[in-house]
Design a protein around this motif. Structure first.
Motif, short mmCIF file in Angstrom:
data_model
loop_
_atom_site.label_atom_id
_atom_site.label_comp_id
_atom_site.label_asym_id
_atom_site.label_seq_id
_atom_site.Cartn_x
_atom_site.Cartn_y
_atom_site.Cartn_z
N ILE A 118 1.03 -1.02 -0.06
CA ILE A 118 0.05 0.07 -0.09
C ILE A 118 0.82 1.42 0.09
CG2 ILE A 118 -1.73 1.44 1.30
CD1 ILE A 118 -2.69 -1.69 2.20
N ARG A 119 2.03 1.34 0.92
CA ARG A 119 2.85 2.47 0.86
C ARG A 119 3.49 2.56 -0.23
NH1 ARG A 119 2.49 4.17 5.91
NH2 ARG A 119 2.11 2.76 7.57
N VAL A 120 3.71 1.61 -1.15
CA VAL A 120 4.59 1.71 -2.36
C VAL A 120 3.43 2.46 -3.40
CG1 VAL A 120 5.45 0.21 -4.31
CG2 VAL A 120 6.37 -0.13 -2.03
N MET A 121 2.42 1.86 -3.37
CA MET A 121 1.31 2.22 -4.27
C MET A 121 1.06 3.69 -4.24
SD MET A 121 -1.36 -0.68 -4.88
CE MET A 121 -1.01 -2.00 -3.64
N ARG A 122 0.96 4.04 -2.81
CA ARG A 122 0.72 5.79 -2.66
C ARG A 122 1.92 6.54 -3.04
NH1 ARG A 122 -3.38 8.41 -2.38
NH2 ARG A 122 -2.30 9.69 -0.99
N GLU A 123 3.15 6.03 -2.91
CA GLU A 123 4.27 6.83 -3.32
C GLU A 123 4.34 6.74 -4.90
OE1 GLU A 123 7.74 4.50 -1.69
OE2 GLU A 123 7.23 5.21 0.36
N GLU A 124 3.64 5.95 -5.35
CA GLU A 124 3.78 6.10 -7.04
C GLU A 124 2.57 6.72 -7.39
OE1 GLU A 124 5.57 4.53 -9.36
OE2 GLU A 124 6.89 3.83 -7.62
N GLY A 125 1.84 7.33 -6.31
CA GLY A 125 0.54 8.39 -6.73
C GLY A 125 -0.73 7.77 -7.19
N LEU A 126 -0.97 6.50 -6.54
CA LEU A 126 -2.12 5.85 -6.91
C LEU A 126 -3.04 6.23 -5.70
CD1 LEU A 126 -0.55 3.60 -8.38
CD2 LEU A 126 -2.51 2.19 -7.90
N LYS A 130 -7.91 3.38 -6.38
CA LYS A 130 -7.41 2.54 -7.03
C LYS A 130 -6.79 1.43 -6.21
CE LYS A 130 -7.35 4.81 -11.10
NZ LYS A 130 -8.04 4.26 -12.31
N ILE A 131 -6.32 1.73 -5.15
CA ILE A 131 -5.60 0.96 -4.04
C ILE A 131 -6.85 -0.30 -3.84
CG2 ILE A 131 -4.58 0.38 -1.88
CD1 ILE A 131 -3.20 3.06 -2.33
N PHE A 145 -12.30 2.28 -0.05
CA PHE A 145 -11.29 3.09 0.12
C PHE A 145 -11.04 4.11 1.44
CE2 PHE A 145 -14.37 5.81 -1.73
CZ PHE A 145 -14.21 7.25 -1.15
N THR A 146 -12.22 4.49 1.93
CA THR A 146 -12.09 5.29 3.21
C THR A 146 -11.35 4.47 4.32
OG1 THR A 146 -14.14 4.85 3.81
CG2 THR A 146 -13.90 6.72 2.67
#
Length: 156
Positions: A118-126, A130-131, A145-146
């Motif tokens: 999840i942290r990697v996806m957030r760093e990629e801007g998702l 989308k997650i 998502f919330t």
């Protein structure tokens, strides 16, 4: 004690949690030494072997604990309030041992398991949406998502 009663209390013993089984073994040890003391007073030919004493003391310990658990299941010959009170207190203590910690929520465990992803996806801007879609598609877990957003705020 009849054979069916023995089988009944042994099955009951097998269903108990480990803490209660350990408590029964403590009682069994005390009962064993009492029985052994009385056996030494008997003549040599009528004495029971240590193995028989162990088994009998084990059954007696299980029966005593079972009897305090199911007060209405057997007819009590001793109607003194102190002994009844003691049995109730003993049963309450045993049930306090049996209390288990509640299991953590499944979705929270899933989020903790995939925390790094999840942290990697957030760093990629998702986005959180989308997650959540990614979890639904690839991990077959529906997470709103919330809830992911809340998790990320609580676990920086």
């Amino acid at each position: 004690m009849s054979e069916t009663a023995k089988q009944k209390i042994i099955r009951w013993y097998a269903r108990q949690p480990e803490a209660i089984r350990i408590e029964i073994f403590k009682k069994q040890r005390d009962i064993f030494f009492e029985m052994r003391k009385f056996e030494k007073e008997k003549p040599e030919q009528s004495r029971k072997t240590p193995h028989e004493l162990t088994y009998e003391s084990f059954l007696q310990a299980i029966y005593l604990v079972w009897k305090t658990e199911f007060v209405g299941g057997t007819k009590e010959t001793n109607h003194k309030t102190e002994t009844i009170k003691q049995k109730i207190i003993e049963r309450i203590k045993r049930h306090k041992i049996n209390i288990k910690k509640p299991r953590r929520q499944k979705k929270l465990r899933d989020l903790e398991k995939f925390d790094r992803d999840i942290r990697v996806m957030r760093e990629e801007g998702l986005s959180y949406q989308k997650i959540a879609d990614y979890f639904a598609k690839y991990h077959k877990t529906k997470i709103h998502f919330t809830y992911i957003q809340k998790y990320m705020k609580e676990h920086p």
